[in-house]
Design a protein around this motif. Structure first.
Motif, PDB file in Angstrom:
ATOM      1  N   ALA A 194     -14.551   3.519   3.707  1.00 43.45           N
ATOM      2  CA  ALA A 194     -14.704   3.889   2.300  1.00 43.45           C
ATOM      3  C   ALA A 194     -13.730   4.989   1.903  1.00 43.45           C
ATOM      4  O   ALA A 194     -13.101   4.925   0.840  1.00 43.45           O
ATOM      5  CB  ALA A 194     -16.136   4.329   2.036  1.00 43.45           C
ATOM      6  N   PHE A 195     -13.578   6.006   2.743  1.00 46.21           N
ATOM      7  CA  PHE A 195     -12.656   7.086   2.405  1.00 46.21           C
ATOM      8  C   PHE A 195     -11.207   6.619   2.436  1.00 46.21           C
ATOM      9  O   PHE A 195     -10.381   7.062   1.624  1.00 46.21           O
ATOM     10  CB  PHE A 195     -12.856   8.269   3.354  1.00 46.21           C
ATOM     11  CG  PHE A 195     -14.128   9.021   3.104  1.00 46.21           C
ATOM     12  CD1 PHE A 195     -14.390   9.579   1.871  1.00 46.21           C
ATOM     13  CD2 PHE A 195     -15.080   9.150   4.099  1.00 46.21           C
ATOM     14  CE1 PHE A 195     -15.566  10.269   1.628  1.00 46.21           C
ATOM     15  CE2 PHE A 195     -16.265   9.829   3.875  1.00 46.21           C
ATOM     16  CZ  PHE A 195     -16.507  10.396   2.633  1.00 46.21           C
ATOM     17  N   LEU A 196     -10.874   5.717   3.350  1.00 42.27           N
ATOM     18  CA  LEU A 196      -9.530   5.144   3.347  1.00 42.27           C
ATOM     19  C   LEU A 196      -9.296   4.323   2.084  1.00 42.27           C
ATOM     20  O   LEU A 196      -8.221   4.371   1.479  1.00 42.27           O
ATOM     21  CB  LEU A 196      -9.330   4.274   4.596  1.00 42.27           C
ATOM     22  CG  LEU A 196      -9.171   5.020   5.918  1.00 42.27           C
ATOM     23  CD1 LEU A 196      -9.148   4.033   7.077  1.00 42.27           C
ATOM     24  CD2 LEU A 196      -7.900   5.856   5.918  1.00 42.27           C
ATOM     25  N   THR A 197     -10.300   3.552   1.690  1.00 38.65           N
ATOM     26  CA  THR A 197     -10.193   2.773   0.454  1.00 38.65           C
ATOM     27  C   THR A 197     -10.002   3.682  -0.753  1.00 38.65           C
ATOM     28  O   THR A 197      -9.176   3.405  -1.636  1.00 38.65           O
ATOM     29  CB  THR A 197     -11.445   1.910   0.264  1.00 38.65           C
ATOM     30  OG1 THR A 197     -11.593   1.036   1.385  1.00 38.65           O
ATOM     31  CG2 THR A 197     -11.355   1.082  -0.997  1.00 38.65           C
ATOM     32  N   PHE A 198     -10.752   4.760  -0.796  1.00 42.24           N
ATOM     33  CA  PHE A 198     -10.643   5.697  -1.909  1.00 42.24           C
ATOM     34  C   PHE A 198      -9.251   6.322  -1.961  1.00 42.24           C
ATOM     35  O   PHE A 198      -8.662   6.458  -3.047  1.00 42.24           O
ATOM     36  CB  PHE A 198     -11.708   6.777  -1.783  1.00 42.24           C
ATOM     37  CG  PHE A 198     -11.784   7.703  -2.954  1.00 42.24           C
ATOM     38  CD1 PHE A 198     -12.464   7.332  -4.103  1.00 42.24           C
ATOM     39  CD2 PHE A 198     -11.173   8.946  -2.918  1.00 42.24           C
ATOM     40  CE1 PHE A 198     -12.536   8.176  -5.202  1.00 42.24           C
ATOM     41  CE2 PHE A 198     -11.231   9.803  -4.005  1.00 42.24           C
ATOM     42  CZ  PHE A 198     -11.912   9.410  -5.149  1.00 42.24           C
ATOM     43  N   SER A 199      -8.711   6.706  -0.805  1.00 46.96           N
ATOM     44  CA  SER A 199      -7.382   7.320  -0.770  1.00 46.96           C
ATOM     45  C   SER A 199      -6.308   6.344  -1.219  1.00 46.96           C
ATOM     46  O   SER A 199      -5.365   6.730  -1.929  1.00 46.96           O
ATOM     47  CB  SER A 199      -7.086   7.823   0.651  1.00 46.96           C
ATOM     48  OG  SER A 199      -8.029   8.779   1.063  1.00 46.96           O
ATOM     49  N   ILE A 200      -6.437   5.081  -0.818  1.00 47.15           N
ATOM     50  CA  ILE A 200      -5.438   4.079  -1.195  1.00 47.15           C
ATOM     51  C   ILE A 200      -5.531   3.752  -2.678  1.00 47.15           C
ATOM     52  O   ILE A 200      -4.514   3.670  -3.381  1.00 47.15           O
ATOM     53  CB  ILE A 200      -5.630   2.814  -0.345  1.00 47.15           C
ATOM     54  CG1 ILE A 200      -5.321   3.116   1.114  1.00 47.15           C
ATOM     55  CG2 ILE A 200      -4.738   1.675  -0.846  1.00 47.15           C
ATOM     56  CD1 ILE A 200      -5.715   1.997   2.051  1.00 47.15           C
ATOM     57  N   SER A 201      -6.728   3.581  -3.167  1.00 48.39           N
ATOM     58  CA  SER A 201      -6.911   3.134  -4.545  1.00 48.39           C
ATOM     59  C   SER A 201      -6.609   4.224  -5.558  1.00 48.39           C
ATOM     60  O   SER A 201      -6.175   3.932  -6.680  1.00 48.39           O
ATOM     61  CB  SER A 201      -8.360   2.643  -4.743  1.00 48.39           C
ATOM     62  OG  SER A 201      -8.676   1.617  -3.836  1.00 48.39           O
ATOM     63  N   LEU A 202      -6.814   5.472  -5.195  1.00 46.03           N
ATOM     64  CA  LEU A 202      -6.685   6.554  -6.164  1.00 46.03           C
ATOM     65  C   LEU A 202      -5.253   6.691  -6.680  1.00 46.03           C
ATOM     66  O   LEU A 202      -5.044   6.887  -7.877  1.00 46.03           O
ATOM     67  CB  LEU A 202      -7.144   7.875  -5.546  1.00 46.03           C
ATOM     68  CG  LEU A 202      -7.294   9.045  -6.524  1.00 46.03           C
ATOM     69  CD1 LEU A 202      -8.370   8.756  -7.547  1.00 46.03           C
ATOM     70  CD2 LEU A 202      -7.602  10.331  -5.775  1.00 46.03           C
ATOM     71  N   GLY A 203      -4.287   6.574  -5.799  1.00 49.05           N
ATOM     72  CA  GLY A 203      -2.897   6.738  -6.215  1.00 49.05           C
ATOM     73  C   GLY A 203      -2.121   5.449  -6.326  1.00 49.05           C
ATOM     74  O   GLY A 203      -0.882   5.490  -6.431  1.00 49.05           O
ATOM     75  N   GLU A 204      -2.792   4.305  -6.315  1.00 48.21           N
ATOM     76  CA  GLU A 204      -2.101   3.016  -6.388  1.00 48.21           C
ATOM     77  C   GLU A 204      -1.441   2.843  -7.751  1.00 48.21           C
ATOM     78  O   GLU A 204      -2.031   3.166  -8.789  1.00 48.21           O
ATOM     79  CB  GLU A 204      -3.107   1.885  -6.142  1.00 48.21           C
ATOM     80  CG  GLU A 204      -2.470   0.573  -5.743  1.00 48.21           C
ATOM     81  CD  GLU A 204      -1.936  -0.190  -6.929  1.00 48.21           C
ATOM     82  OE1 GLU A 204      -0.942  -0.918  -6.771  1.00 48.21           O
ATOM     83  OE2 GLU A 204      -2.505  -0.065  -8.034  1.00 48.21           O
ATOM     84  N   PHE A 205      -0.216   2.308  -7.763  1.00 49.82           N
ATOM     85  CA  PHE A 205       0.560   2.219  -9.001  1.00 49.82           C
ATOM     86  C   PHE A 205       0.796   0.788  -9.479  1.00 49.82           C
ATOM     87  O   PHE A 205       0.639   0.488 -10.671  1.00 49.82           O
ATOM     88  CB  PHE A 205       1.911   2.912  -8.808  1.00 49.82           C
ATOM     89  CG  PHE A 205       2.879   2.655  -9.936  1.00 49.82           C
ATOM     90  CD1 PHE A 205       2.708   3.270 -11.166  1.00 49.82           C
ATOM     91  CD2 PHE A 205       3.944   1.787  -9.773  1.00 49.82           C
ATOM     92  CE1 PHE A 205       3.588   3.031 -12.215  1.00 49.82           C
ATOM     93  CE2 PHE A 205       4.827   1.534 -10.813  1.00 49.82           C
ATOM     94  CZ  PHE A 205       4.650   2.167 -12.039  1.00 49.82           C
ATOM     95  N   VAL A 206       1.151  -0.110  -8.573  1.00 50.80           N
ATOM     96  CA  VAL A 206       1.649  -1.426  -8.980  1.00 50.80           C
ATOM     97  C   VAL A 206       0.573  -2.225  -9.705  1.00 50.80           C
ATOM     98  O   VAL A 206       0.789  -2.726 -10.819  1.00 50.80           O
ATOM     99  CB  VAL A 206       2.181  -2.208  -7.759  1.00 50.80           C
ATOM    100  CG1 VAL A 206       2.607  -3.608  -8.169  1.00 50.80           C
ATOM    101  CG2 VAL A 206       3.348  -1.463  -7.135  1.00 50.80           C
TER     102      VAL A 206
END
Length: 275
Positions: A194-206
């Motif tokens: 969950a924390f990895l998902t949150f880190s990836i999704s928070l700054g995702e741009f494309v």
């Protein structure tokens, strides 16, 4: 015999740490120079006073949480069923879970637009709610390698076959077994994913940019094009938030799976009623 200090290992660790810490310090120092001639937190004050910053951050946080919930509901039963009943197809499932690392996000989002556009059989992009749903699905797909690996490793250290047999012998259905036995025993693994998902999704741009969503990633890119010091401040804040997520992941991940009790399932009483 006194053990010698490992100078070579310490030197290698120091060089590796400086590779990350020196640019981070330079970025932090630059973010403090918004007012000429002195260091201040004016750039951070400017960021927090920006209404768009709070709006985009809250939007991305909500979408990320939705992606975590959907990802856990999809991955945990899948990993459980593959390990319990379909071990032969486990290599195939692992290969599918790694596909988001191979397929670029831009290809993924254009596929979504093509499949769910206004001319498709399921036009989801014509409404704001449908586009938000597509963004959540995209984040679930992007985080699939990390969520699946975390959950699968968590299930590897518990005896899911014995837990399943014990739960079923107490009258639990398969759905209740997954919800009340498997989920609690892999809670720490789910939190890591969950924390990895949150880190990836928070700054995702494309995905957010091409789906035209007011997310935090496009806001950071736009701010970087318009301002000088505020992007450095946001970079430091994003880095700090990512490290908080990593620390929480380490905290929850340090707990051993399988330490939860097996719930007591209601069974019909064998004793006859008192006359």
């Amino acid at each position: 015999m006194k053990k010698q200090f490992p100078f070579v290992s310490a030197l290698i660790a120091l060089i590796a740490a400086s590779y990350f810490l020196v640019p981070l310090y330079a970025t932090f120092q630059f973010s403090l120079q918004m007012i000429r001639g002195k260091w201040s937190f004016a750039a951070y004050q400017s960021v927090f006073s920006n209404d768009q910053f709070l709006a985009t951050l809250s939007y991305s946080a909500v979408v990320s949480l939705m992606a975590i919930i959907v990802g856990a509901l999809v991955v945990v039963p899948t990993a459980y069923w593959v390990r319990l009943r379909l071990p032969k197809i486990r290599p195939i499932v692992e290969f599918i879970s790694l596909m988001p690392l191979i397929i670029p996000p831009v290809v993924l989002v254009f596929g979504y637009i093509r499949l769910f556009g206004s001319d498709s059989w399921l036009p989801m992009t014509i409404s704001e709610q449908g586009t938000n749903t597509l963004l959540v699905i995209g984040y679930v797909v992007l985080s699939l390698p990390y969520m699946y690996r975390a959950v699968d490793n968590g299930m590897a250290v518990i005896d899911i076959a014995t837990l399943t047999e014990a739960a079923e012998s107490l009258g639990a259905s398969r759905l209740r077994t997954v919800a009340q036995v498997i989920f609690p025993n892999v809670r720490s693994a789910i939190m890591s994913g969950a924390f990895l998902t949150f880190s990836i999704s928070l700054g995702e741009f494309v995905l957010a940019s091409l789906l035209n969503r007011p997310a935090f990633g496009p806001f950071m890119v736009q701010l970087g094009q318009d301002r000088a010091y505020e992007p450095a401040a946001i970079a430091i804040l994003s880095f700090g938030l990512t490290w908080v997520c990593m620390a929480l992941m380490q905290l929850f991940g340090s707990r051993k799976p399988g330490q939860r009790w097996l719930p007591r399932f209601t069974q019909p009483s064998s004793r006859s009623a008192t006359p």
